[in-house]
Design an enzyme around this catalytic site. Structure first.
Site, PDB file in Angstrom:
ATOM      1  N   SER A 119       0.828  -1.216   0.000  1.00 23.56           N
ATOM      2  CA  SER A 119       0.000   0.000   0.000  1.00 23.56           C
ATOM      3  C   SER A 119       0.852   1.252   0.000  1.00 23.56           C
ATOM      4  O   SER A 119       0.350   2.340  -0.254  1.00 23.56           O
ATOM      5  CB  SER A 119      -0.862   0.053   1.263  1.00 23.56           C
ATOM      6  OG  SER A 119      -1.605  -1.105   1.419  1.00 23.56           O
ATOM      7  N   HIS A 140      -1.287  -2.946  -7.148  1.00 19.30           N
ATOM      8  CA  HIS A 140      -2.001  -2.622  -5.917  1.00 19.30           C
ATOM      9  C   HIS A 140      -3.516  -2.788  -6.062  1.00 19.30           C
ATOM     10  O   HIS A 140      -4.193  -1.942  -6.649  1.00 19.30           O
ATOM     11  CB  HIS A 140      -1.658  -1.167  -5.506  1.00 19.30           C
ATOM     12  CG  HIS A 140      -2.242  -0.761  -4.198  1.00 19.30           C
ATOM     13  ND1 HIS A 140      -2.751   0.496  -3.965  1.00 19.30           N
ATOM     14  CD2 HIS A 140      -2.394  -1.447  -3.039  1.00 19.30           C
ATOM     15  CE1 HIS A 140      -3.197   0.566  -2.718  1.00 19.30           C
ATOM     16  NE2 HIS A 140      -2.996  -0.598  -2.145  1.00 19.30           N
ATOM     17  N   GLU A 152      -4.178  -0.203  -8.987  1.00 22.05           N
ATOM     18  CA  GLU A 152      -3.157   0.813  -9.278  1.00 22.05           C
ATOM     19  C   GLU A 152      -1.917   0.075  -9.769  1.00 22.05           C
ATOM     20  O   GLU A 152      -1.445  -0.847  -9.096  1.00 22.05           O
ATOM     21  CB  GLU A 152      -2.785   1.589  -8.010  1.00 22.05           C
ATOM     22  CG  GLU A 152      -3.661   2.767  -7.714  1.00 22.05           C
ATOM     23  CD  GLU A 152      -3.196   3.519  -6.465  1.00 22.05           C
ATOM     24  OE1 GLU A 152      -3.061   4.735  -6.541  1.00 22.05           O
ATOM     25  OE2 GLU A 152      -2.983   2.884  -5.415  1.00 22.05           O
ATOM     26  N   ASN A 190      -4.365   6.074  -1.766  1.00 21.34           N
ATOM     27  CA  ASN A 190      -4.116   6.322  -0.340  1.00 21.34           C
ATOM     28  C   ASN A 190      -3.538   7.706  -0.073  1.00 21.34           C
ATOM     29  O   ASN A 190      -3.714   8.254   1.017  1.00 21.34           O
ATOM     30  CB  ASN A 190      -3.206   5.233   0.236  1.00 21.34           C
ATOM     31  CG  ASN A 190      -3.973   3.939   0.442  1.00 21.34           C
ATOM     32  OD1 ASN A 190      -5.137   3.961   0.815  1.00 21.34           O
ATOM     33  ND2 ASN A 190      -3.334   2.814   0.187  1.00 21.34           N
TER      34      ASN A 190
HETATM   35  P1  NAD Z   1      -2.943  -9.873   6.270  1.00 24.57           P
HETATM   36  O1  NAD Z   1      -2.356  -9.616   7.595  1.00 24.57           O
HETATM   37  O2  NAD Z   1      -4.403 -10.222   6.152  1.00 24.57           O
HETATM   38  O3  NAD Z   1      -2.123 -11.034   5.496  1.00 24.57           O
HETATM   39  C1  NAD Z   1      -0.731 -11.068   5.408  1.00 24.57           C
HETATM   40  C2  NAD Z   1      -0.306 -12.528   5.242  1.00 24.57           C
HETATM   41  O4  NAD Z   1       1.100 -12.554   4.936  1.00 24.57           O
HETATM   42  C3  NAD Z   1      -0.506 -13.376   6.494  1.00 24.57           C
HETATM   43  O5  NAD Z   1      -1.289 -14.508   6.183  1.00 24.57           O
HETATM   44  C4  NAD Z   1       0.931 -13.778   6.890  1.00 24.57           C
HETATM   45  O6  NAD Z   1       1.019 -15.082   7.447  1.00 24.57           O
HETATM   46  C5  NAD Z   1       1.624 -13.722   5.539  1.00 24.57           C
HETATM   47  N1  NAD Z   1       3.076 -13.623   5.619  1.00 24.57           N
HETATM   48  C6  NAD Z   1       3.837 -12.928   6.502  1.00 24.57           C
HETATM   49  N2  NAD Z   1       5.157 -13.127   6.245  1.00 24.57           N
HETATM   50  C7  NAD Z   1       5.218 -13.955   5.163  1.00 24.57           C
HETATM   51  C8  NAD Z   1       6.289 -14.545   4.426  1.00 24.57           C
HETATM   52  N3  NAD Z   1       7.561 -14.292   4.748  1.00 24.57           N
HETATM   53  N4  NAD Z   1       5.989 -15.353   3.387  1.00 24.57           N
HETATM   54  C9  NAD Z   1       4.701 -15.604   3.052  1.00 24.57           C
HETATM   55  N5  NAD Z   1       3.645 -15.092   3.726  1.00 24.57           N
HETATM   56  C10 NAD Z   1       3.907 -14.282   4.762  1.00 24.57           C
HETATM   57  O7  NAD Z   1      -2.629  -8.540   5.407  1.00 24.57           O
HETATM   58  P2  NAD Z   1      -3.399  -7.985   4.116  1.00 24.57           P
HETATM   59  O8  NAD Z   1      -4.411  -6.974   4.543  1.00 24.57           O
HETATM   60  O9  NAD Z   1      -3.777  -9.130   3.238  1.00 24.57           O
HETATM   61  O10 NAD Z   1      -2.213  -7.141   3.441  1.00 24.57           O
HETATM   62  C11 NAD Z   1      -1.241  -7.754   2.631  1.00 24.57           C
HETATM   63  C12 NAD Z   1      -0.590  -6.686   1.746  1.00 24.57           C
HETATM   64  O11 NAD Z   1      -1.593  -6.050   0.956  1.00 24.57           O
HETATM   65  C13 NAD Z   1       0.125  -5.571   2.503  1.00 24.57           C
HETATM   66  O12 NAD Z   1       1.255  -5.190   1.786  1.00 24.57           O
HETATM   67  C14 NAD Z   1      -0.926  -4.453   2.526  1.00 24.57           C
HETATM   68  O13 NAD Z   1      -0.375  -3.171   2.649  1.00 24.57           O
HETATM   69  C15 NAD Z   1      -1.539  -4.633   1.160  1.00 24.57           C
HETATM   70  N6  NAD Z   1      -2.894  -4.079   1.000  1.00 24.57           N
HETATM   71  C16 NAD Z   1      -3.806  -4.166   1.997  1.00 24.57           C
HETATM   72  C17 NAD Z   1      -5.082  -3.626   1.834  1.00 24.57           C
HETATM   73  C18 NAD Z   1      -6.111  -3.700   2.939  1.00 24.57           C
HETATM   74  O14 NAD Z   1      -7.132  -2.964   2.879  1.00 24.57           O
HETATM   75  N7  NAD Z   1      -5.947  -4.542   3.926  1.00 24.57           N
HETATM   76  C19 NAD Z   1      -5.427  -3.010   0.616  1.00 24.57           C
HETATM   77  C20 NAD Z   1      -4.472  -2.974  -0.419  1.00 24.57           C
HETATM   78  C21 NAD Z   1      -3.200  -3.507  -0.207  1.00 24.57           C
END
Ligand code: NAD
Length: 292
Positions: A119, A140, A152, A190
């Site tokens: 993000s 993204h 994005e 964002n």
């Molecule tokens: P989340 O916490 O739901 O999931 C993250 C996952 O990554 C977890 O299951 C964790 O076990 C796994 N993980 C951690 N270390 C790891 C590794 N070394 N290898 C493989 N897996 C690993 O988080 P999320 O909300 O799904 O966010 C994930 C990404 O997406 C982030 O970069 C976040 O900024 C981005 N994002 C989030 C949103 C949102 O609204 N939540 C929107 C757009 C982008």
């Protein structure tokens, strides 16, 4: 370049949504996570979300079954390395993402394109630590992935045109719309959305309005589908704060300073819907109750 297979790293709320839409679009998907629980629950959630689409007659049960068959899960990161495209969607921490790319690099196929769903973290910096900054991009998605239409696409300073066009082709095949952003803190959505949410928290902090009146104002007065404080709870207050910090640090402008009340909610562990309490309390049976 034609993309046929997609590796997804991280099976959390974003990773499972990305796997869902890629499999529906006909890609072979391989999904990995360090947590077997996350992989098991991702498979369950994808199944439930596909079932909902069947019951709403958006897809047939044959399409659902085929999509599920196209998704393979593995706890071994290296199994994803030969995919044509890798979308990293692990925890929003730079050291975590760097370690993933470092582990993948020696095993990649020559044509593999690397992308991150971050993000806010610099795409140029993440790409510069790999052997292929010209084949590295930001990809993204918005949350929830199966519903939201935008992706994005962020070019790092070294990203080449072929890589950009290949990623744009994937966005088109997913039936989503791409918006192209340069690589500056928090990109476009964002960069615009988070200062608005932060300003809503300042409006609350300064006593200009209470939670209900602020959210009602923006829903009915600006025609937003959700009020900004409701939306902050949906995104996660820790995520909102992390993005404000990236804007503040990266652009060095005091207009991005996070509201002290947002910091206080995060310090309390009141992170929004995911912890059942944020600007609203979700623990009761009825409608969420404002916490101030
Ligand atoms: P989340 O916490 O739901 O999931 C993250 C996952 O990554 C977890 O299951 C964790 O076990 C796994 N993980 C951690 N270390 C790891 C590794 N070394 N290898 C493989 N897996 C690993 O988080 P999320 O909300 O799904 O966010 C994930 C990404 O997406 C982030 O970069 C976040 O900024 C981005 N994002 C989030 C949103 C949102 O609204 N939540 C929107 C757009 C982008």
């Amino acid at each position: 370049m034609d993309i046929g297979s997609i590796g997804i790293v991280g099976a959390g709320q974003m990773g499972n949504g990305i796997a869902h839409v890629c499999a529906l679009a006909g890609y072979d998907v391989i999904l990995t996570d360090v947590s077997q629980d996350a992989l098991d629950s991702a498979r369950k959630i994808i199944g439930q979300n596909l079932d909902r689409q069947v019951s709403r007659e958006k897809i047939t049960s044959e399409v659902r079954d085929e999509a599920l068959q196209r998704i393979r899960t593995t706890a071994n990161l290296i199994d994803t390395a030969k995919s044509d495209l890798i979308i990293e969607a692990a925890t929003e921490r730079e050291t975590v993402k760097q370690a993933i790319f470092e582990d993948l690099v020696p095993h990649l196929a020559p044509q593999t394109i690397l992308t991150s769903n971050t993000s806010s973290i610099s795409i140029t910096r993440l790409g510069s630590r790999t052997d292929r900054p010209q084949k590295f991009m930001g990809f993204h998605f918005m949350n929830p992935v199966p519903v939201m239409k935008l992706v994005e696409l962020i070019r790092g300073i070294a990203t080449d045109e072929e890589t950009f066009e290949a990623c744009k082709g994937v966005v088109d095949r997913l039936g989503k719309t791409a918006a192209t952003s340069e690589d500056f803190p928090a990109f476009m959505v964002n960069r615009i959305l988070m200062p608005m949410i932060n300003e809503a928290v300042y409006t609350l902090y300064e006593g200009v309005g209470n939670i209900t009146s602020i959210d009602t104002s923006m829903r009915l007065g600006a025609n937003h589908p959700m009020g900004p404080l409701e939306l902050a709870d949906f995104i996660g207050l820790d995520t909102c704060l992390a993005i404000m910090n990236v804007l503040h640090d990266g652009l060095a402008d005091t207009k991005y300073r996070p509201c002290p009340l947002l910091v206080k909610y995060v310090e309390a562990g009141w992170l929004g819907r995911k912890t059942q309490r944020g600007f609203y309390d979700y623990r009761g049976e009825g409608d969420p109750v404002p916490t101030r």
